[in-house]
Design a protein around this motif. Sequence first.
Motif, mmCIF file in Angstrom:
data_model
loop_
_atom_site.group_PDB
_atom_site.id
_atom_site.type_symbol
_atom_site.label_atom_id
_atom_site.label_comp_id
_atom_site.label_asym_id
_atom_site.label_seq_id
_atom_site.Cartn_x
_atom_site.Cartn_y
_atom_site.Cartn_z
ATOM 1 N N CYS A 40 0.482 -1.209 0.150
ATOM 2 C CA CYS A 40 0.212 0.248 0.118
ATOM 3 C C CYS A 40 0.629 1.187 -0.019
ATOM 4 O O CYS A 40 1.874 1.130 0.133
ATOM 5 C CB CYS A 40 -0.850 -0.062 1.203
ATOM 6 N N ARG A 41 0.697 2.126 0.282
ATOM 7 C CA ARG A 41 1.075 3.390 0.461
ATOM 8 C C ARG A 41 1.839 3.442 1.211
ATOM 9 O O ARG A 41 3.435 4.194 0.992
ATOM 10 C CB ARG A 41 -0.195 5.233 0.354
ATOM 11 N N ASN A 42 1.773 3.142 3.015
ATOM 12 C CA ASN A 42 2.619 2.960 3.311
ATOM 13 C C ASN A 42 3.851 1.863 3.332
ATOM 14 O O ASN A 42 4.938 2.301 3.389
ATOM 15 C CB ASN A 42 1.762 2.395 4.659
ATOM 16 N N CYS A 43 3.493 1.273 2.317
ATOM 17 C CA CYS A 43 4.917 0.429 2.088
ATOM 18 C C CYS A 43 5.826 0.501 1.606
ATOM 19 O O CYS A 43 6.682 1.128 1.400
ATOM 20 C CB CYS A 43 4.200 -0.667 1.549
ATOM 21 N N LEU A 44 5.111 2.093 0.168
ATOM 22 C CA LEU A 44 5.705 2.802 -0.730
ATOM 23 C C LEU A 44 6.908 3.991 0.704
ATOM 24 O O LEU A 44 7.691 4.118 0.005
ATOM 25 C CB LEU A 44 5.083 2.824 -1.794
ATOM 26 N N SER A 45 6.311 4.352 1.324
ATOM 27 C CA SER A 45 6.539 5.319 1.636
ATOM 28 C C SER A 45 7.712 4.852 3.030
ATOM 29 O O SER A 45 9.448 4.951 2.621
ATOM 30 C CB SER A 45 6.133 5.995 2.676
ATOM 31 N N ARG A 46 7.901 3.235 3.175
ATOM 32 C CA ARG A 46 8.645 2.251 3.957
ATOM 33 C C ARG A 46 10.169 2.187 3.189
ATOM 34 O O ARG A 46 10.917 2.195 3.455
ATOM 35 C CB ARG A 46 8.117 0.970 4.549
ATOM 36 N N TRP A 47 9.484 1.635 2.005
ATOM 37 C CA TRP A 47 10.984 1.161 0.804
ATOM 38 C C TRP A 47 11.764 2.943 0.351
ATOM 39 O O TRP A 47 12.642 2.065 0.226
ATOM 40 C CB TRP A 47 9.884 0.807 -0.033
ATOM 41 N N TYR A 48 10.832 4.159 0.528
ATOM 42 C CA TYR A 48 11.941 5.027 0.187
ATOM 43 C C TYR A 48 12.267 5.492 1.299
ATOM 44 O O TYR A 48 13.747 5.413 1.564
ATOM 45 C CB TYR A 48 10.565 5.737 0.849
ATOM 46 N N GLN A 49 12.043 5.063 2.621
ATOM 47 C CA GLN A 49 13.121 5.338 4.153
ATOM 48 C C GLN A 49 14.387 3.957 4.089
ATOM 49 O O GLN A 49 15.455 4.452 4.226
ATOM 50 C CB GLN A 49 11.992 4.819 5.183
ATOM 51 N N GLU A 50 13.596 2.860 3.327
ATOM 52 C CA GLU A 50 14.228 1.935 3.632
ATOM 53 C C GLU A 50 16.344 2.151 2.589
ATOM 54 O O GLU A 50 16.731 1.818 2.510
ATOM 55 C CB GLU A 50 14.116 0.607 3.168
ATOM 56 N N ALA A 51 15.285 2.430 1.266
ATOM 57 C CA ALA A 51 16.517 3.476 -0.096
ATOM 58 C C ALA A 51 17.076 3.744 1.002
ATOM 59 O O ALA A 51 18.667 3.884 0.465
ATOM 60 C CB ALA A 51 15.726 3.366 -1.058
#
Length: 104
Positions: A40-51
């Motif tokens: 979901c959108r939260n996953c995408l923001s988490r992936w951004y954070q992890e990157a």
Amino acid sequence: MDPQTEIELQAAAFRRLQKHLMQDRTDVQNIDMMNLAGFCRNCLSRWYQEAAADKGIEIGKTEAREHFYGMSMEEWKANHQTEASPEKQAEFKDAFARNVGTAD
């Protein structure tokens, strides 16, 4: 294709996905995305954070979400989030566990 062009195309595709989810399809609920697609959108923001972390850049969860959503989570919820049925919430719990793991 050279590596820099590929990175630019990937970034453009990501920005298009972000715009689609944040401007064009605000009607689609995160819980439905997670239940159907496993993210979901939260996953995408988490992936951004992890990157960012992979590059040695510290970005907190709240900051990453605000960057992705273009607003605070409180604003997003107030403007776009609807109440989820108990059935959807149960399905979400299972989808989250399968796709994300444990809550942080």
